[in-house]
Design a protein around this motif. Structure first.
Motif, short mmCIF file in Angstrom:
data_model
loop_
_atom_site.label_atom_id
_atom_site.label_comp_id
_atom_site.label_asym_id
_atom_site.label_seq_id
_atom_site.Cartn_x
_atom_site.Cartn_y
_atom_site.Cartn_z
N ASN A 85 2.66 55.65 22.43
CA ASN A 85 2.57 57.06 22.60
C ASN A 85 3.75 57.60 23.07
N VAL A 86 4.06 57.28 23.77
CA VAL A 86 5.61 58.55 23.76
C VAL A 86 6.72 57.51 22.75
N LYS A 87 7.16 58.15 22.15
CA LYS A 87 7.90 58.09 21.13
C LYS A 87 9.18 58.90 21.19
N VAL A 88 9.45 59.49 22.21
CA VAL A 88 10.82 60.46 21.89
C VAL A 88 11.49 60.51 23.92
N PHE A 89 12.89 59.90 24.17
CA PHE A 89 13.23 59.91 25.00
C PHE A 89 14.67 61.53 24.80
N ILE A 90 13.91 62.31 25.79
CA ILE A 90 15.13 63.12 25.89
C ILE A 90 16.07 63.16 27.24
N GLY A 91 16.84 63.22 27.10
CA GLY A 91 18.44 62.37 28.66
C GLY A 91 19.19 63.47 28.17
N ASN A 92 19.87 63.97 29.29
CA ASN A 92 20.79 64.63 29.74
C ASN A 92 22.20 62.83 29.37
N LEU A 93 23.26 63.41 28.45
CA LEU A 93 24.30 62.70 28.09
C LEU A 93 24.79 61.99 29.55
N LYS A 94 25.25 62.88 30.12
CA LYS A 94 26.09 62.38 31.35
C LYS A 94 24.75 61.04 32.32
N SER A 95 23.46 61.82 32.89
CA SER A 95 22.73 60.83 33.30
C SER A 95 22.12 59.35 32.85
N ALA A 96 21.89 59.98 31.60
CA ALA A 96 21.36 58.82 30.46
C ALA A 96 22.20 58.18 30.40
N GLY A 97 23.27 58.05 30.47
CA GLY A 97 24.56 57.09 29.42
C GLY A 97 25.52 56.69 29.92
N VAL A 98 24.48 55.96 31.38
CA VAL A 98 25.37 54.73 31.31
C VAL A 98 23.65 54.11 32.50
N GLY A 99 23.72 52.72 32.59
CA GLY A 99 22.70 52.04 33.41
C GLY A 99 20.87 51.86 32.55
N LEU A 100 21.10 52.77 31.16
CA LEU A 100 19.83 52.44 30.63
C LEU A 100 19.87 51.29 29.30
N THR A 101 18.61 50.48 29.87
CA THR A 101 17.75 49.97 28.40
C THR A 101 17.66 50.64 27.40
N LEU A 102 17.86 51.23 26.63
CA LEU A 102 15.84 51.70 26.15
C LEU A 102 16.38 51.34 24.31
N THR A 103 16.03 49.95 24.00
CA THR A 103 15.63 49.36 22.75
C THR A 103 14.40 49.55 22.12
N ALA A 104 13.63 50.50 23.15
CA ALA A 104 12.52 50.85 22.22
C ALA A 104 12.64 51.98 20.48
N ALA A 105 14.11 52.19 21.34
CA ALA A 105 14.80 53.26 20.17
C ALA A 105 14.77 52.50 18.59
N LYS A 106 14.57 53.79 18.00
CA LYS A 106 15.05 53.37 16.57
C LYS A 106 16.23 54.77 15.82
N TYR A 107 16.02 55.15 16.58
CA TYR A 107 16.63 56.98 15.87
C TYR A 107 17.29 57.12 17.34
N LEU A 108 18.56 57.83 17.15
CA LEU A 108 19.26 58.47 17.88
C LEU A 108 19.83 59.95 17.85
N ILE A 109 19.45 61.18 18.38
CA ILE A 109 20.51 62.16 17.38
C ILE A 109 20.66 62.69 18.53
N PHE A 110 21.99 63.56 18.61
CA PHE A 110 23.24 63.97 19.71
C PHE A 110 22.25 65.44 19.55
N ASN A 111 22.19 66.07 20.46
CA ASN A 111 21.27 67.63 19.90
C ASN A 111 23.26 68.16 20.42
N ASN A 112 23.67 68.07 20.75
CA ASN A 112 25.38 68.50 21.04
C ASN A 112 26.23 67.50 21.86
#
Length: 94
Positions: free
Chosen positions: A42-69
């Motif tokens: 049911n959780v389809k959107v991961f909203i991450g801060n570029l610096k804190s979520a940019g290392v050490g994570l595996t997000l293979t459930a994602a199909k699309y990546l959108i950079f807001n900035n």
């Protein structure tokens, strides 16, 4: 995202189908957000801060990546993008 205001604006927009991950969260909150995104259908959107979520994570459930900035450091953007391009990724990613 790079800024907290946009993180929470997007979270408000997407509601319960989204999780937020940023540097103000403690490690338990971060782990919960990542786990929810990876395991809860049911959780389809991961909203991450570029610096804190940019290392050490595996997000293979994602199909699309959108950079807001973008970060001014291109390597930070590439690191964030690499969170969904992992060895375990079985789906096409856009």
């Amino acid at each position: 995202c790079c800024y907290d205001e946009e993180l929470y604006t997007l979270k408000d927009y997407f509601g319960d189908i989204a999780v937020v991950y940023n540097g103000k969260m403690n490690s338990k909150e971060k782990d919960k957000a990542q786990n929810e995104f990876m395991t809860n259908p049911n959780v389809k959107v991961f909203i991450g801060n570029l610096k804190s979520a940019g290392v050490g994570l595996t997000l293979t459930a994602a199909k699309y990546l959108i950079f807001n900035n973008f970060d001014f450091v291109s390597g930070n953007n590439e690191q964030f993008q690499d969170r969904i391009h992992r060895l375990n990724q079985t789906d096409d990613v856009h």
